[in-house]
Design an enzyme around this catalytic site. Structure first.
Site, PDB file in Angstrom:
ATOM      1  N   GLU A   5       4.116  -7.121 -13.751  1.00  0.00           N
ATOM      2  CA  GLU A   5       2.816  -6.920 -14.419  1.00  0.00           C
ATOM      3  C   GLU A   5       1.805  -7.972 -14.001  1.00  0.00           C
ATOM      4  O   GLU A   5       0.633  -7.664 -13.784  1.00  0.00           O
ATOM      5  CB  GLU A   5       2.984  -6.942 -15.944  1.00  0.00           C
TER       6      GLU A   5
ATOM      7  N   HIS B   4       0.058  -6.235 -21.497  1.00  0.00           N
ATOM      8  CA  HIS B   4       0.671  -5.757 -22.746  1.00  0.00           C
ATOM      9  C   HIS B   4       2.082  -5.256 -22.467  1.00  0.00           C
ATOM     10  O   HIS B   4       2.313  -4.531 -21.495  1.00  0.00           O
ATOM     11  CB  HIS B   4      -0.181  -4.618 -23.328  1.00  0.00           C
TER      12      HIS B   4
ATOM     13  N   HIS C 286       0.742  -1.093  -6.291  1.00  0.00           N
ATOM     14  CA  HIS C 286       2.167  -0.830  -6.049  1.00  0.00           C
ATOM     15  C   HIS C 286       2.484  -0.831  -4.560  1.00  0.00           C
ATOM     16  O   HIS C 286       1.633  -0.576  -3.718  1.00  0.00           O
ATOM     17  CB  HIS C 286       2.559   0.513  -6.665  1.00  0.00           C
TER      18      HIS C 286
ATOM     19  N   ASP D 224      -7.849 -16.260 -19.426  1.00  0.00           N
ATOM     20  CA  ASP D 224      -8.066 -15.170 -18.457  1.00  0.00           C
ATOM     21  C   ASP D 224      -7.082 -14.033 -18.727  1.00  0.00           C
ATOM     22  O   ASP D 224      -7.460 -12.866 -18.789  1.00  0.00           O
ATOM     23  CB  ASP D 224      -7.867 -15.709 -17.026  1.00  0.00           C
TER      24      ASP D 224
ATOM     25  N   ARG E 268      11.403   3.411 -23.828  1.00  0.00           N
ATOM     26  CA  ARG E 268      11.464   3.860 -22.427  1.00  0.00           C
ATOM     27  C   ARG E 268      10.100   4.367 -21.953  1.00  0.00           C
ATOM     28  O   ARG E 268       9.092   4.068 -22.561  1.00  0.00           O
ATOM     29  CB  ARG E 268      12.584   4.903 -22.275  1.00  0.00           C
TER      30      ARG E 268
HETATM   31  C1  8MR Z   1       9.472  -3.943 -12.078  1.00  0.00           C
HETATM   32  O1  8MR Z   1       8.502  -3.991 -13.058  1.00  0.00           O
HETATM   33  C2  8MR Z   1       8.042  -2.862 -13.644  1.00  0.00           C
HETATM   34  C3  8MR Z   1       8.390  -1.600 -13.182  1.00  0.00           C
HETATM   35  C4  8MR Z   1       7.905  -0.474 -13.854  1.00  0.00           C
HETATM   36  C5  8MR Z   1       7.073  -0.617 -14.954  1.00  0.00           C
HETATM   37  S1  8MR Z   1       6.530   0.751 -15.821  1.00  0.00           S
HETATM   38  O2  8MR Z   1       7.557   1.782 -15.735  1.00  0.00           O
HETATM   39  O3  8MR Z   1       6.108   0.366 -17.154  1.00  0.00           O
HETATM   40  C6  8MR Z   1       5.126   1.369 -14.991  1.00  0.00           C
HETATM   41  C7  8MR Z   1       3.911   0.526 -15.297  1.00  0.00           C
HETATM   42  C8  8MR Z   1       3.585  -0.399 -14.134  1.00  0.00           C
HETATM   43  O4  8MR Z   1       3.861   0.015 -12.989  1.00  0.00           O
HETATM   44  O5  8MR Z   1       3.105  -1.505 -14.343  1.00  0.00           O
HETATM   45  C9  8MR Z   1       4.928   2.779 -15.405  1.00  0.00           C
HETATM   46  F1  8MR Z   1       3.923   3.299 -14.701  1.00  0.00           F
HETATM   47  F2  8MR Z   1       4.591   2.834 -16.687  1.00  0.00           F
HETATM   48  C10 8MR Z   1       6.717  -1.874 -15.396  1.00  0.00           C
HETATM   49  C11 8MR Z   1       7.204  -3.001 -14.735  1.00  0.00           C
HETATM   50 ZN    ZN Z   2      -2.640  -2.093 -23.643  1.00  0.00          ZN
HETATM   51 ZN    ZN Z   3       3.315  -1.472 -11.730  1.00  0.00          ZN
END
Ligand code: 8MR
Ligand code: ZN
Ligand code: ZN
Length: 159
Positions: free
Chosen positions: A117, A94, A126, A56, A76
């Site tokens: 994730e 991913h 969120h 899944d 970053r």
């Molecule tokens: C606490 O875990 C996370 C916080 C922020 C992110 S992120 O900065 O990659 C976020 C992606 C997401 O919220 O999953 C952004 F929009 F890219 C990933 C995991």
């Molecule tokens: Zn991807």
């Molecule tokens: Zn997120």
């Protein structure tokens, strides 16, 4: 992302298709398992690892353009992304391998990012509560109990 609302089963399979070179494989395996168990402990969900890419939730470390409509952006910025529940790419998660993934406080902590994730992979959006795991920005120093009461309520409202 392709957002289903929720999985229509309680036993969800996952596989790890590609690894990062930042950490030993068995460390990645255990951090991923721990990130799933955060959600398993707070809900009626069970996560079972499979060796097949038909799981899944397929977890992989990739960089830049990697076969979906959401190329990563180098170091970053975006750290990772996950598709909402559904067939095929649904649930797939991913991680941007241009980040430095760690098990500690330096770089980006794989356990914390994966737990967030997997929240998305289960159908969670969120939260505006900075105490929530599903708060949109990364914070390294998280206490052991990663989930806020709100996270627990949200996963149980969904499953
Ligand atoms: C606490 O875990 C996370 C916080 C922020 C992110 S992120 O900065 O990659 C976020 C992606 C997401 O919220 O999953 C952004 F929009 F890219 C990933 C995991
Ligand atoms: Zn991807
Ligand atoms: Zn997120």
């Amino acid at each position: 992302h392709i957002q289903g609302t929720r999985w229509n089963k309680n036993v969800i399979t996952y596989s790890i298709a590609r690894y990062t070179r930042d950490l030993p494989r068995n460390t990645v395996d255990s951090l991923v398992q721990s990130a799933f168990s955060v959600w398993a402990r707070a809900s009626s969900l069970t996560f079972v690892r499979s060796r097949s890419r038909n799981a899944d939730i397929v977890v992989e470390f990739v960089t830049a353009a990697h076969g979906d409509l959401y190329p990563f952006d180098g170091p970053r910025g975006t750290l990772a992304h996950a598709f909402g529940p559904g067939l095929g790419v649904g649930g797939d998660t991913h991680f941007d391998d241009d980040e430095h993934w760690t098990a500690g406080e330096t770089g980006f902590n794989l356990f914390v990012v994966a737990a967030h994730e997997f929240g998305h992979a289960l159908g969670l959006k969120h939260s505006r509560n900075p105490k929530s795991l599903m708060y949109p920005t990364y914070k390294p120093s998280r206490s052991a109990n990663l989930l806020s009461r709100e996270d627990v309520a949200n996963i149980n409202a969904l499953y």
